[in-house]
Design a protein around this motif. Structure first.
Motif, mmCIF file in Angstrom:
data_model
loop_
_atom_site.group_PDB
_atom_site.id
_atom_site.type_symbol
_atom_site.label_atom_id
_atom_site.label_comp_id
_atom_site.label_asym_id
_atom_site.label_seq_id
_atom_site.Cartn_x
_atom_site.Cartn_y
_atom_site.Cartn_z
ATOM 1 N N UNK A 1 0.828 -1.209 0.000
ATOM 2 C CA UNK A 1 0.000 0.000 0.000
ATOM 3 C C UNK A 1 0.865 1.264 0.000
ATOM 4 N N UNK A 2 1.997 1.199 0.696
ATOM 5 C CA UNK A 2 2.906 2.346 0.698
ATOM 6 C C UNK A 2 3.519 2.543 -0.683
ATOM 7 N N UNK B 1 3.048 5.948 -3.224
ATOM 8 C CA UNK B 1 4.127 6.745 -3.812
ATOM 9 C C UNK B 1 4.046 6.773 -5.335
ATOM 10 N N UNK B 2 3.514 5.700 -5.931
ATOM 11 C CA UNK B 2 3.268 5.732 -7.376
ATOM 12 C C UNK B 2 2.186 6.766 -7.682
ATOM 13 N N UNK C 1 8.075 5.400 -9.884
ATOM 14 C CA UNK C 1 7.531 4.942 -11.165
ATOM 15 C C UNK C 1 6.917 3.552 -11.017
ATOM 16 N N UNK C 2 5.943 3.268 -11.868
ATOM 17 C CA UNK C 2 5.316 1.959 -11.852
ATOM 18 C C UNK C 2 6.337 0.866 -12.171
ATOM 19 N N UNK D 1 -4.668 0.851 -6.559
ATOM 20 C CA UNK D 1 -4.319 -0.296 -5.727
ATOM 21 C C UNK D 1 -3.301 -1.153 -6.454
ATOM 22 N N UNK D 2 -3.194 -2.416 -6.039
ATOM 23 C CA UNK D 2 -2.241 -3.316 -6.678
ATOM 24 C C UNK D 2 -2.893 -4.670 -6.922
ATOM 25 N N UNK D 3 -2.363 -5.375 -7.890
ATOM 26 C CA UNK D 3 -2.816 -6.727 -8.219
ATOM 27 C C UNK D 3 -2.166 -7.681 -7.220
#
Length: 587
Positions: free
Chosen positions: A540-541, A545-546, A552-553, A570-572
């Motif tokens: 999550x952190x 920041x992205x 950068x991603x 969010x993230x996968x």
């Protein structure tokens, strides 16, 4: 039989003395002329007892603060009982207790009922103190007489009367009236401190104050010793590297420490450091003691220990320096770069104690790379001197906490300010195009290092001369700030000068150059180092920041193993688990 000390009164008096030192600092900043004082705060104010023990200090510039005591010791040794009410003493000599020639100390004795009871002191970076170069920084320095006007303990006021002969001597050896004006401000700060202390002595009396301040110092010492006793006994080794001695940019110099913890005592031995250099990259003992004190305080604060800054704080700490080494050079070696070596001293200590004090140590900081600039301001026709301090790198991470962004120098952690951009442009012939955080610059880790900065500014002065006084230059092949426990190393620094004709060149870490009107400097200061594996960082952190544009991603995926969604909402989770499992297998 002596009356027992009242713990409540001891606390009240301790806070009263702290308030005196803070008022002195406020007076100095608001009455001084140079931006290095009133904008940046490169100064300290201190209250000492009659013997030179620190009772309280306000340390905007910590590396100067912890170097103020040795200078007073030199004054006391030089004058002995020949000290009188109304006297003022000046000192800057690095070979009799000073930490840097530019850091000039003013010391005023405080008398009550005819008895010496205390000292007030102000010490700060004077914008010019003589020598062969305006501003006092030049890699061409090879000996002390080139660096500055050297002032051993010297009486400036005698029983309240300014010594005009001494004033003429000092003013004849500096270029700018500003120097003497700032010295007057420093005397004013000491005078305010003296008045406030006398109010306290009139109310409580000398015996009561002495007895209760002894209690305060003893309490600080007990608290620090109790914490050091919790640290594992042993002998530990660490090192850090400085790139370039100002003579040979390819030369790499080693700062090495042996730390011995034995019960409630801790000793820092720097005898294993390289020999002193031909150039100006040598560190006087007082400056080294200041740097060690900063590292020691970092370790104490990370342990949750908060102790008033007085003589008891450092009673368990001992230092050893080999004469003729980088740390404690032999006379008459040049030393003006010494304060900047705080970065290497602190990093070497943290590396040494990484194993026994893993929960307390800090990963490496990006090593500071400022510049001193002087020339003619075409708007006024007058000479100007200033320091470019707003371009800063990130600090290192510690367990549980990311490093601070753009914090800068270990010698002034979080206390010395950057110039205000508008004031910088008003007071000097420069124009700042931008100053911003540099994305992807932080050393990755479970707790990342702080982000560095990128800056562009233009030189609009005439006859400009710039001199750098830092480290971590990428062009010179420097060693970056060191990560801990799987954390990635920090970033390096780049200074790039583009001339009006379009030609460009790298500006080294310890290099003086002539800069034509209209030239541009592009500055990149790297991030601090990380702590712990990046694969253990909370995804999550990483996503945050992205989303904020700091990371950068691509770097989130490659370094942290986090698959950030296209909209950064969010993230996968499945892909992130796969990436981290694959990275963990190959690590």
């Amino acid at each position: 039989m002596p009356q027992a000390a009242d713990p409540i009164l001891a606390s009240v008096l301790q806070r009263r003395v702290v308030a005196v030192s803070r008022e002195m600092a406020t007076v100095l900043m608001r009455s001084s002329r140079s931006p290095i004082f009133n904008e940046v705060g490169d100064l300290v104010t201190v209250v000492f007892d009659r013997a030179g023990r620190t009772l309280a200090q306000t340390e905007f510039a910590s590396i100067i603060a912890f170097g103020a005591g040795p200078s007073l010791a030199a004054v006391i040794e030089a004058f002995g009982d020949d000290v009188h009410d109304g006297d003022v003493f000046i000192h800057n000599d690095v070979y009799s207790g000073g930490n840097q020639f530019a850091d000039v100390g003013l010391y005023m004795p405080v008398f009550h009922d005819g008895e010496l009871v205390a000292w007030t002191a102000s010490k700060g970076h004077i914008v010019d103190i003589g020598g062969m170069t305006l501003g006092g920084y030049d890699p061409a320095f090879r000996e002390v007489w080139q660096e500055a006007f050297r002032i051993p303990p010297l009486r400036l006021h005698d029983r309240g009367v300014p010594r005009e002969d001494v004033e003429r001597l000092v003013r004849a050896n500096v270029r700018l009236d500003l120097t003497w004006e700032d010295i007057q401000s420093m005397i004013g700060a000491c005078t305010i401190g003296r008045r406030r202390l006398l109010e306290v002595y009139e109310r409580y009396g000398t015996e009561t104050i002495d007895r209760h301040m002894d209690v305060v110092i003893e309490a600080s010492e007990r608290q620090v010793r109790a914490e050091v006793e919790r640290w594992p006994d042993g002998v530990y080794h660490g090192e850090s590297f400085m790139q370039s001695d100002g003579v040979d940019p390819s030369r790499r110099l080693r700062v090495a420490v042996e730390v011995t913890i034995a019960g409630s005592e801790i000793t820092f031995d720097f005898s294993g450091s390289d020999d002193q250099t031909e150039g100006f990259t040598n560190m006087p003992a007082a400056s080294a003691m200041g740097a060690i004190s900063i590292a020691f305080l970092m370790l104490l604060n990370a342990s949750g220990v908060t102790v008033p800054t007085n003589a008891g704080l450092f009673a368990p700490m001992h230092t050893v320096f080999r004469e003729g080494s980088l740390i404690n050079p032999r006379f008459p070696a040049a030393t003006v770069f010494g304060n900047q070596m705080c970065d290497e001293v602190v990093e070497s200590i943290m590396m040494a104690l990484a194993e026994p004090l893993a929960d307390r140590v800090c990963a490496g900081w990006n090593q500071f790379l400022p510049s001193a600039i002087s020339g003619i301001d075409p708007r006024t026709g007058g000479v100007y001197v200033d320091f470019v301090l707003f371009s800063r790198g990130g600090s290192g991470a510690i367990k549980g906490t990311d490093g601070y962004d753009a914090l800068g120098f270990t010698g002034t952690p979080g206390s010395m300010k950057s110039q205000d951009m508008e004031i910088f442009e008003l007071s000097t012939p420069h124009h700042v195009d931008y100053l911003e955080l540099d994305p992807d610059s932080a050393g990755a880790g479970q707790w990342r290092g702080g982000y560095g900065t990128k800056t562009r500014f233009r030189f609009l002065g005439e006859g400009v001369r710039g001199s750098t006084l830092g480290d971590d230059s990428a062009a010179e092949g420097a060693v970056p700030a060191q990560g801990l426990f799987g954390g990635r190393d920090g970033g390096l620094n780049t200074l790039r000068l583009t001339m009006p004709d379009g030609t460009a060149r790298d500006w080294g870490s310890k290099e003086a150059v002539a800069i034509p009107t209209g030239a541009i400097c592009d500055s990149i200061h790297g991030g601090g180092a990380g702590y712990g594996s990046p694969l253990a960082r909370d995804p999550r952190l990483v996503v945050d920041e992205v989303r904020e544009g700091l990371l950068s991603r691509e770097r989130a995926r490659e370094v942290y193993g986090v698959a950030v969604l296209d909209d950064a909402s969010g993230h996968d989770e499945l892909e992130t688990d796969r990436l981290r499992a694959a990275e963990g297998t190959t690590a």
